[in-house]
Design a protein around this motif. Structure first.
Motif, PDB file in Angstrom:
ATOM      1  N   ALA A  15      41.412  11.169  17.026  1.00 54.69           N
ATOM      2  CA  ALA A  15      42.651  10.853  16.036  1.00 54.69           C
ATOM      3  C   ALA A  15      42.793   9.405  15.898  1.00 54.69           C
ATOM      4  O   ALA A  15      42.608   8.568  16.641  1.00 54.69           O
ATOM      5  N   PRO A  16      43.073   9.044  14.777  1.00 55.71           N
ATOM      6  CA  PRO A  16      43.363   7.555  14.525  1.00 55.71           C
ATOM      7  C   PRO A  16      44.256   6.729  15.444  1.00 55.71           C
ATOM      8  O   PRO A  16      45.332   7.129  15.798  1.00 55.71           O
ATOM      9  N   ALA A  17      43.953   5.620  15.898  1.00 59.42           N
ATOM     10  CA  ALA A  17      44.676   4.785  16.552  1.00 59.42           C
ATOM     11  C   ALA A  17      46.049   4.417  15.913  1.00 59.42           C
ATOM     12  O   ALA A  17      45.978   4.257  14.850  1.00 59.42           O
ATOM     13  N   ARG A  18      46.969   4.450  16.904  1.00 59.26           N
ATOM     14  CA  ARG A  18      48.419   4.231  16.322  1.00 59.26           C
ATOM     15  C   ARG A  18      48.608   2.699  16.125  1.00 59.26           C
ATOM     16  O   ARG A  18      48.921   1.952  17.387  1.00 59.26           O
ATOM     17  N   ARG A  19      48.399   1.952  15.308  1.00 59.88           N
ATOM     18  CA  ARG A  19      48.717   0.608  15.058  1.00 59.88           C
ATOM     19  C   ARG A  19      49.720   0.363  14.195  1.00 59.88           C
ATOM     20  O   ARG A  19      49.978   0.989  13.209  1.00 59.88           O
ATOM     21  N   GLY A  20      50.370  -0.800  14.368  1.00 60.25           N
ATOM     22  CA  GLY A  20      51.530  -1.396  13.419  1.00 60.25           C
ATOM     23  C   GLY A  20      50.746  -2.330  12.616  1.00 60.25           C
ATOM     24  O   GLY A  20      49.544  -2.552  12.645  1.00 60.25           O
ATOM     25  N   PRO A  21      51.603  -3.097  11.720  1.00 60.63           N
ATOM     26  CA  PRO A  21      50.971  -4.021  10.850  1.00 60.63           C
ATOM     27  C   PRO A  21      50.311  -5.137  11.742  1.00 60.63           C
ATOM     28  O   PRO A  21      50.821  -5.215  12.814  1.00 60.63           O
ATOM     29  N   VAL A 328      52.167  -5.855   1.142  1.00 59.50           N
ATOM     30  CA  VAL A 328      51.575  -6.918   0.257  1.00 59.50           C
ATOM     31  C   VAL A 328      49.892  -6.559   0.154  1.00 59.50           C
ATOM     32  O   VAL A 328      49.469  -6.715  -0.898  1.00 59.50           O
ATOM     33  N   LYS A 329      49.492  -6.585   1.317  1.00 61.00           N
ATOM     34  CA  LYS A 329      48.184  -6.714   1.595  1.00 61.00           C
ATOM     35  C   LYS A 329      47.613  -5.418   0.648  1.00 61.00           C
ATOM     36  O   LYS A 329      46.321  -5.366   0.189  1.00 61.00           O
ATOM     37  N   GLY A 330      48.455  -4.208   1.131  1.00 66.24           N
ATOM     38  CA  GLY A 330      47.909  -3.091   0.804  1.00 66.24           C
ATOM     39  C   GLY A 330      48.071  -2.873  -0.880  1.00 66.24           C
ATOM     40  O   GLY A 330      47.218  -2.172  -1.507  1.00 66.24           O
ATOM     41  N   ARG A 331      49.032  -3.540  -1.527  1.00 70.53           N
ATOM     42  CA  ARG A 331      49.126  -3.435  -2.894  1.00 70.53           C
ATOM     43  C   ARG A 331      48.105  -4.145  -3.529  1.00 70.53           C
ATOM     44  O   ARG A 331      47.377  -3.910  -4.442  1.00 70.53           O
ATOM     45  N   ARG A 332      47.600  -5.397  -2.971  1.00 74.39           N
ATOM     46  CA  ARG A 332      46.391  -6.052  -3.347  1.00 74.39           C
ATOM     47  C   ARG A 332      45.295  -5.455  -3.393  1.00 74.39           C
ATOM     48  O   ARG A 332      44.420  -5.377  -4.416  1.00 74.39           O
TER      49      ARG A 332
END
Length: 337
Positions: A15-21, A328-332
């Motif tokens: 399962a993917p690790a639960r990480r915040g930004p 913002v980083k995701g949109r870029r």
């Protein structure tokens, strides 16, 4: 006839690790701290004086002290909002025991035990009953503060031994550095080693990233979190002792609102509210930055209500800024080249 054994199925993906930004690193918040100190030293009269530096560090001590164990709690993905109420209740009990005639040498250990019990209540409700720590500690925040008023009412106890209260605000020679900073630095070093250089610290990050994965790897998640809440209670009680001696007064309303400053320092220091990331260097820098901002505003006669607003704005910024940066980083990344 030869029977071929079918190939074993591939193991399921973890399962993917639960990480915040991703949050600012300790070096980033330390840079902001240094810049603010330089600007304030030149623009705020009296800020750079030895006397004011001593007062500033006295303000930092209790914030940084409670932030140490609470950082470990937040790294695991939990929270404890009852720390300031624990400080107040332990201060009230300390005053009542002093009025009853007990010496401080006996009162302090009893108060620390009380803090451990209060932390254990939080830990039991979270780890054994499976209740969310946010809801639990909001409840105990009100409960412990209410008990403080039951114990001491609205009176204050202020006749503690002068030797104890003088030591709480004493300085190392003519440096202006409070004596209590020395044991605080020892606790910071111990906590940093535990968090960053031991298997215990790695297990805390593992729990914050994925509780299920931590369990599968052999970590006793419930027991570890329970002890973290107990330690947080003990250290908060120690903060109550220090607060009482520093101000020379045991009151039920001592440290009201302190939990916001502690949590703001932790989040400003780069610890993710979702757990699994962050370091202690940033937390200490966050505590220093928060105390420095409040100190500078006090020197220019900003009302206390505005100081609380500033703390709230910094807390919201610490939570919202990483979210905005991540989007913002995701949109870029998704934008066409």
């Amino acid at each position: 006839m030869t029977v071929e054994t079918p190939p074993a199925p591939a193991p399921a993906a973890a399962a993917p690790a639960r990480r915040g930004p991703t949050l600012p690193s300790g070096s980033v918040i330390t840079t902001f701290l240094v810049l603010f100190l330089v600007v304030a030293a030149f623009s705020v009269e009296g800020f750079a004086s030895t006397r004011n530096a001593g007062f500033l560090l006295l303000d930092v001590v209790v914030i940084a002290l409670i932030a140490l164990p609470l950082t470990l709690v937040v790294v695991t993905g939990e929270i404890d909002l009852s720390v300031a109420s624990t400080v107040g209740l332990c201060s009230a009990v300390m005053g009542q025991l002093w009025v009853a005639g007990l010496p401080l040498e006996a009162i302090v250990p009893l108060v620390l035990v009380l803090g451990g019990v209060l932390g254990a209540v939080n830990g039991f409700l979270v780890t054994r009953l499976g209740l969310p720590s946010l809801a639990v500690t909001i409840g105990t925040l009100a409960l412990y503060r209410g008990l403080a008023f039951v114990v001491l009412g609205d009176q204050a106890v202020a006749d503690f031994p002068r030797a104890w209260t003088t030591w709480a605000i004493s300085s190392i020679g003519s440096t202006g550095i409070p004596t209590v900073v020395v044991p605080l630095l020892v606790l910071v070093a111990v906590t940093a080693v535990v968090l960053h250089a031991t298997p215990i610290g790695r297990s805390l990050y593992a729990m914050g990233n994925s509780e299920d994965a931590a369990r599968f790897s052999g970590i006793d998640v419930a027991r570890t979190k329970l002890w973290l809440f107990v330690v947080t209670g003990v250290v908060s009680a120690l903060g109550g002792v220090y607060w009482t001696l520093r101000y020379g007064s045991a009151r039920a309303d001592n440290a009201t609102g302190l939990e916001l400053q502690v949590i703001a320092a932790i989040l400003l220091g780069g610890v993710s509210i979702f757990g699994g990331s962050g370091g202690l260097l940033g937390v200490i820098a966050g505590a220093l930055l928060l105390a420095s901002v409040r100190n500078a505003l006090q020197l220019v006669n900003v009302p206390s209500d505005v100081l609380n607003i500033v703390t709230g704005v910094l807390l919201i910024t610490a939570v919202v800024a990483p979210q905005v940066a991540a989007r913002v980083k995701g949109r870029r990344r998704r934008a066409p080249a």
